[in-house]
Design a protein around this motif. Structure first.
Motif, short mmCIF file in Angstrom:
data_model
loop_
_atom_site.label_atom_id
_atom_site.label_comp_id
_atom_site.label_asym_id
_atom_site.label_seq_id
_atom_site.Cartn_x
_atom_site.Cartn_y
_atom_site.Cartn_z
N ALA A 1 -33.57 -18.89 -110.13
CA ALA A 1 -32.76 -19.92 -110.74
C ALA A 1 -31.36 -19.53 -111.08
O ALA A 1 -30.43 -20.16 -111.12
CB ALA A 1 -33.47 -20.06 -112.05
N ALA A 2 -31.14 -18.20 -111.48
CA ALA A 2 -30.02 -17.63 -111.82
C ALA A 2 -28.96 -17.62 -110.57
O ALA A 2 -27.53 -18.16 -110.72
CB ALA A 2 -30.05 -16.19 -112.34
N LEU A 3 -29.33 -17.23 -109.62
CA LEU A 3 -28.39 -17.43 -108.45
C LEU A 3 -28.07 -18.62 -108.10
O LEU A 3 -27.01 -19.24 -107.32
CB LEU A 3 -29.15 -16.51 -107.17
CG LEU A 3 -29.20 -15.02 -107.01
CD1 LEU A 3 -29.93 -14.55 -105.84
CD2 LEU A 3 -27.67 -14.67 -107.18
N ALA A 4 -29.03 -19.86 -108.15
CA ALA A 4 -28.60 -21.21 -107.89
C ALA A 4 -27.49 -21.60 -108.69
O ALA A 4 -26.45 -22.32 -108.08
CB ALA A 4 -29.85 -22.15 -108.34
N ALA B 1 -24.45 -13.96 -116.32
CA ALA B 1 -24.73 -12.64 -116.11
C ALA B 1 -25.96 -12.29 -117.06
O ALA B 1 -26.73 -11.14 -116.86
CB ALA B 1 -23.59 -11.82 -116.89
N LEU B 2 -26.33 -13.18 -118.24
CA LEU B 2 -27.32 -12.87 -119.02
C LEU B 2 -28.87 -12.74 -118.09
O LEU B 2 -29.92 -12.30 -118.28
CB LEU B 2 -27.72 -13.83 -119.98
CG LEU B 2 -26.51 -14.00 -121.16
CD1 LEU B 2 -26.79 -15.28 -121.97
CD2 LEU B 2 -26.78 -12.80 -122.07
N TRP B 3 -28.74 -13.52 -117.01
CA TRP B 3 -29.87 -13.66 -116.11
C TRP B 3 -29.69 -13.14 -114.54
O TRP B 3 -30.54 -12.58 -113.99
CB TRP B 3 -30.27 -15.14 -115.75
CG TRP B 3 -30.56 -15.84 -117.08
CD1 TRP B 3 -31.93 -15.75 -117.70
CD2 TRP B 3 -29.81 -16.59 -117.95
NE1 TRP B 3 -31.53 -16.28 -119.23
CE2 TRP B 3 -30.63 -17.04 -119.13
CE3 TRP B 3 -28.38 -17.08 -117.67
CZ2 TRP B 3 -29.76 -17.76 -120.26
CZ3 TRP B 3 -27.81 -17.95 -118.71
CH2 TRP B 3 -28.55 -18.16 -119.76
N ALA B 4 -28.41 -12.83 -114.22
CA ALA B 4 -28.36 -12.34 -113.09
C ALA B 4 -26.82 -11.84 -112.59
O ALA B 4 -25.71 -12.18 -113.34
CB ALA B 4 -28.28 -13.43 -111.87
#
Length: 336
Positions: free
Chosen positions: A213-216, A333-336
């Motif tokens: 999801a983060a990369l999307a 950056a919180l997720w990826a």
């Protein structure tokens, strides 16, 4: 050795090759489509406004948003990951990695490499432009005899020379913008390959699930950044489509490559060699992106753009677009 110890219970539960492979196959399609959406939006938006009075301003705002995204990508995403990879205890506990900050050094090399490419290409463009000017003779440059044989210059000569000077300046700016877009895409492709290969080799389903999801969202914002630069450069339809396609397929291809590497070699993504490669390539791409964002995007537009210098309100709105681009990308950056 206790520093390198892992939570073995959670590590064993999360390390599920079959579940990880399923998540990675889904991520390939999700990341591809989000990449296409991200990079296509500014290109289509610019073409929609092309020929309209607000076209130049719209493209400029897109590019400022892009600069914020690229700068945040380099400083908040890529560079910290590179430092963490080379600071891992499996790497930093051995020579020469514990003796010198190689992440900073390779980032510096990336900056100098980008500068060298920029200087070389700019010199080539300048010499090419000067050669064209020397070989070009404007219409109406011939001398005209009248009034007892006296030579009278026609006003058309001056007007023609002025038009030629403006055309040459616009051509140089356009070639510079195209160079920026191409070098920027190279730096982003480095970053995308690292992300894809690292994810492809990972067998940790707990890491992959939130990463998809983060990369999307990451690809949408980064694609908007690159797409804004491509839109302003004014490439032909074929070149624009090719650059958009290359960005869209790079991360999915990196995931496939990482999966193949793990399948053939059983290569551990947490091994010291994998961390060293990730850290060095990440540092190099970070240096390239930092240079491109600060020098060829932000400085060029905020200090050398005639349109922005003539309108103070536009400069304020452009700074807001830069701020929003960097903010949105930093939050990811919180997720990826």
């Amino acid at each position: 050795m206790t520093i390198c110890a892992y939570d073995s219970g959670r590590e064993l539960w999360c390390r599920d090759g079959k579940a990880a492979a399923h998540l990675k196959l889904i991520s390939i399609f999700i990341i591809f489509f989000t990449s296409v959406i991200g990079i296509s939006l500014p290109v289509l938006f610019a073409r929609f406004f092309q020929g309209k009075p607000a076209y130049d301003k719209a493209v400029l705002l897109i590019k400022c948003f892009a600069a914020g995204v690229i700068l945040s990508t380099s400083l908040v995403h890529v560079l910290p990951d590179a430092f963490n990879a080379l600071a891992d205890c499996q790497v930093s506990s051995h020579h020469p990695w514990k003796d010198f900050p190689f992440s900073g050094l390779v980032t510096l090399v990336g900056v100098l490499m980008a500068l060298l490419v920029d200087l070389t290409a700019s010199s080539h463009v300048d010499s090419h432009s000067e050669r064209d000017v020397s070989e070009y003779k404007p219409i109406g440059a011939a001398e005209m005899k009248c009034c007892g044989g006296k030579v009278v210059e026609r006003e058309a000569d001056l007007e023609s020379e002025e038009r030629m000077s403006v055309a040459e300046e616009e051509m140089a700016v356009k070639m510079k913008q195209r160079l920026v877009s191409q070098v920027l895409e190279i730096g982003i492709i480095f970053h995308s390959v690292i992300i894809g290969v690292t994810m492809g080799m990972s067998q940790n389903k707990c890491t992959i699930r939130p990463l998809v999801a983060a990369l999307a969202f990451h690809q949408i914002f980064e694609g908007m950044g690159l797409g804004g630069c491509i839109a302003q450069a004014g490439f032909s339809f074929g070149t624009t489509a090719y650059m958009c396609l290359m960005f869209s397929v790079t991360t999915p291809m990196g995931i496939v490559l990482g999966m193949l590497v793990f399948f053939v070699t059983g290569y551990d993504d947490h091994s010291s060699n994998a961390l060293i490669i990730e850290g060095l390539l990440g540092s190099l791409s970070s240096g390239i992106l930092i240079y491109m964002a600060l020098v060829d995007l932000i400085a060029l537009d905020f200090f050398h753009n005639k349109l922005m210098n003539s309108e103070i309100f536009l400069k304020k709105v452009s700074f807001l677009a830069l701020f929003l681009g960097s903010t949105f990308m930093s939050i990811l950056a919180l997720w990826a």
